[in-house]
Write a protein that holds these residues in place. Structure first.
Motif, PDB file in Angstrom:
ATOM      1  N   TYR A  67       0.816  -1.226   0.000  1.00 19.26           N
ATOM      2  CA  TYR A  67       0.000   0.000   0.000  1.00 19.26           C
ATOM      3  C   TYR A  67       0.841   1.265   0.000  1.00 19.26           C
ATOM      4  N   PHE A  68       2.084   1.184   0.458  1.00 21.96           N
ATOM      5  CA  PHE A  68       2.911   2.396   0.542  1.00 21.96           C
ATOM      6  C   PHE A  68       3.835   2.537  -0.658  1.00 21.96           C
ATOM      7  N   PHE A  69       4.616   1.513  -0.927  1.00 17.58           N
ATOM      8  CA  PHE A  69       5.652   1.621  -1.948  1.00 17.58           C
ATOM      9  C   PHE A  69       5.107   1.492  -3.366  1.00 17.58           C
ATOM     10  N   TYR A  70       3.967   0.812  -3.515  1.00 11.75           N
ATOM     11  CA  TYR A  70       3.428   0.612  -4.860  1.00 11.75           C
ATOM     12  C   TYR A  70       2.043   1.239  -5.008  1.00 11.75           C
ATOM     13  N   ARG A  71       1.791   2.305  -4.263  1.00 11.73           N
ATOM     14  CA  ARG A  71       0.519   3.020  -4.451  1.00 11.73           C
ATOM     15  C   ARG A  71       0.433   3.521  -5.896  1.00 11.73           C
ATOM     16  N   GLU A  89       7.454  -0.167 -12.578  1.00 12.96           N
ATOM     17  CA  GLU A  89       8.001  -1.347 -13.239  1.00 12.96           C
ATOM     18  C   GLU A  89       9.333  -1.746 -12.604  1.00 12.96           C
ATOM     19  N   HIS A  90       9.760  -0.979 -11.604  1.00 13.02           N
ATOM     20  CA  HIS A  90      10.988  -1.294 -10.881  1.00 13.02           C
ATOM     21  C   HIS A  90      10.733  -1.093  -9.385  1.00 13.02           C
ATOM     22  N   VAL A  91      11.628  -1.646  -8.573  1.00 13.80           N
ATOM     23  CA  VAL A  91      11.498  -1.493  -7.121  1.00 13.80           C
ATOM     24  C   VAL A  91      11.854  -0.050  -6.756  1.00 13.80           C
ATOM     25  N   PRO A  92      10.972   0.691  -6.071  1.00 13.58           N
ATOM     26  CA  PRO A  92      11.278   2.079  -5.721  1.00 13.58           C
ATOM     27  C   PRO A  92      12.497   2.180  -4.817  1.00 13.58           C
ATOM     28  N   GLY A  93      13.297   3.222  -5.037  1.00 10.88           N
ATOM     29  CA  GLY A  93      14.491   3.417  -4.221  1.00 10.88           C
ATOM     30  C   GLY A  93      14.171   3.552  -2.749  1.00 10.88           C
ATOM     31  N   LEU A  94      13.025   4.182  -2.427  1.00 10.48           N
ATOM     32  CA  LEU A  94      12.632   4.337  -1.029  1.00 10.48           C
ATOM     33  C   LEU A  94      12.396   2.986  -0.363  1.00 10.48           C
ATOM     34  N   MET A  95      11.888   2.027  -1.147  1.00  9.97           N
ATOM     35  CA  MET A  95      11.669   0.685  -0.618  1.00  9.97           C
ATOM     36  C   MET A  95      13.004   0.001  -0.319  1.00  9.97           C
ATOM     37  N   PHE A 118      22.745   3.765  -6.477  1.00 10.17           N
ATOM     38  CA  PHE A 118      21.876   2.875  -7.255  1.00 10.17           C
ATOM     39  C   PHE A 118      22.441   2.752  -8.670  1.00 10.17           C
ATOM     40  N   PRO A 119      23.414   1.858  -8.874  1.00 10.37           N
ATOM     41  CA  PRO A 119      24.057   1.754 -10.189  1.00 10.37           C
ATOM     42  C   PRO A 119      23.145   1.194 -11.277  1.00 10.37           C
ATOM     43  N   ARG A 120      22.100   0.463 -10.893  1.00 14.12           N
ATOM     44  CA  ARG A 120      21.173  -0.105 -11.877  1.00 14.12           C
ATOM     45  C   ARG A 120      19.745  -0.021 -11.332  1.00 14.12           C
ATOM     46  N   TYR A 121      18.778  -0.052 -12.237  1.00 17.19           N
ATOM     47  CA  TYR A 121      17.396  -0.213 -11.810  1.00 17.19           C
ATOM     48  C   TYR A 121      17.217  -1.615 -11.229  1.00 17.19           C
ATOM     49  N   THR A 122      16.439  -1.707 -10.169  1.00  5.53           N
ATOM     50  CA  THR A 122      16.099  -2.992  -9.578  1.00  5.53           C
ATOM     51  C   THR A 122      14.738  -3.411 -10.124  1.00  5.53           C
ATOM     52  N   GLU A 123      14.727  -4.467 -10.931  1.00  4.07           N
ATOM     53  CA  GLU A 123      13.493  -4.873 -11.595  1.00  4.07           C
ATOM     54  C   GLU A 123      12.537  -5.526 -10.594  1.00  4.07           C
TER      55      GLU A 123
END
Length: 415
Positions: free
Chosen positions: A160-164, A168-174, A209-214
């Motif tokens: 509910y918080f990170f994917y409100r 398409e990638h894991v948010p940096g805050l998460m 964050f050298p790469r996007y985290t899928e």
């Protein structure tokens, strides 16, 4: 969905609900190799010896983790498409003329997974096996110890918080929150402090964050002390969390903080609220309010505002005449704490925009209840406004106030 028992306990990562825990499958990094003499001299029982032998193979005078080659030909790397991995392999393998020799005691799981592409080394240990091996090795004299912990990220894309918002990638805050949880879990296992004995105050947080985290692939987190293993019961925290996805580093987060004993922490967080400050209730506190007067009368309403000195509530209908004095108690319910009762000194009824307003002035609170009420304002409310101090009557000269000595000079008495 994973079994809840695979998650790290919510208390360890300072969360109130299992849904908020973002790490699971905790396991220690195993040494890539160890001297065979350590096992030979340990006199292990047959069951423990079998656990070690299932994980390690004999190679001359040392035992090597079965999923790691002792020698890797450079041509083997090329044939397996791993030539680009040579720089990171050199952190744990020494380069000879045309091959690499395992020398490092610690090999990352991400490297281990890549080397599984080599013929004959695809038998990687699962989480349960790693835990069993660690439980045997941790008590052996002379066995290498580094205090590194691995976790797997619980990436619930319906969170509910990170994917409100859809990602398409894991948010940096998460990832930052995952790092914080992993560091707490690591701290309580290796620091020598018990849960609840201390708190950690974050001083600095550095992230890369050298790469996007899928969102579609597993993410593993490796956490440990940044430079060297911290001394037991140290007062400083300096930890590093590295995130790996499909063998590649996708995030690197460093946390620096201080360890504060709980009595000191509570004194530091002991905020004094001005009674003139009024707050609106947030989640965690029910808005239904019940008042019981000493006369035996009961009043009910909806909570509107709170302060250290009183409460304001809305009533659907007029309260009517009140007995004098209007002393009694007001009762509120906190979701995680239960009922709280506060002494009432007086009531004042007035018109409000949505009905009748009832303003309660609290009687003096004892030390324990005053602390409790202050915690309620701190945790369950948000600032609304500051009530101005009552003005003096305009027609009353300053020197006529009863609580101030007269500033007028004494008059001379004529003879």
């Amino acid at each position: 969905m994973i079994d809840m028992e695979r998650k790290v306990g919510k208390d360890i990562v300072h969360k109130g609900h299992d849904d908020d825990v973002l790490i699971y499958d905790a396991r220690h990094q195993l040494p890539a190799w160890l001297p065979a003499a350590i096992i030979q001299q340990a006199n292990l029982d047959p069951a423990d010896l079998d656990i070690v032998n299932q994980a390690y193979r004999q190679d001359s005078d040392r035992l090597v983790l079965r999923s790691l080659p002792t020698v890797i030909g450079l041509d083997e790397l090329e044939q397996a498409g791993l030539s680009a991995c040579l720089p990171e392999l050199l952190a744990c393998y020494e380069k000879a003329t045309d091959h690499l020799i395992l020398t490092g005691v610690w090999v990352l799981e991400s490297i281990e997974a890549k080397l599984a592409q080599l013929l004959g080394y695809d038998d990687v240990l699962d989480v349960g096996q790693r835990r069993q091996v660690h439980d045997v090795l941790k008590n052996l004299d002379g066995c290498p110890q580094q205090g590194l912990l691995y976790f797997t990220l619980f990436n619930d894309t319906s969170n509910y918080f990170f994917y409100r918002k859809h990602h398409e990638h894991v948010p940096g805050l998460m990832l930052i929150e995952v790092a914080r949880q992993a560091m707490y879990a690591h701290f309580y296992e290796h620091s020598g402090y018990a849960r609840g004995e201390v708190s950690i105050s974050i001083v600095d947080l550095l992230s890369s964050f050298p790469r996007y985290t899928e969102s579609s692939f597993q993410v593993d987190v490796l956490v440990g002390d940044y430079a060297e293993v911290a001394q037991p019961r140290a007062r400083k925290v300096d930890k590093r969390a590295r995130f790996f996805q499909r063998g590649e580093l996708v995030a690197d987060i460093r946390l620096l903080g201080e360890v504060i004993k709980m009595p000191v922490f509570k004194r530091m967080r002991n905020i004094n609220f001005d009674p003139a400050c009024w707050f609106r209730p947030l989640k965690g506190i029910r808005h239904d309010v019940l008042i019981h007067l000493e006369s035996g009368r009961h009043l009910a309403g909806r909570l509107d505002l709170l302060s250290m000195a009183g409460l304001q509530m809305q009533c659907d209908s007029p309260v009517g005449a009140l007995d004098t004095p209007t002393r009694g108690h007001v009762y509120l319910y906190l979701e995680n704490e239960g009922m709280i009762s506060l002494p009432v000194q007086s009531l004042l009824e007035s018109d409000g925009p949505k009905g009748r307003l009832l303003k309660l002035q609290l009687a003096d609170l004892d030390t324990q209840l005053r602390f409790k009420w202050r915690e309620v304002l701190k945790q369950y409310t948000y600032f609304s406004h500051e009530e101005p101090a009552p003005a003096r009557a305009a027609e009353q000269p300053l020197w006529m106030t009863f609580d101030q000595p007269s500033p007028m000079p004494e008059q001379r008495i004529e003879a």
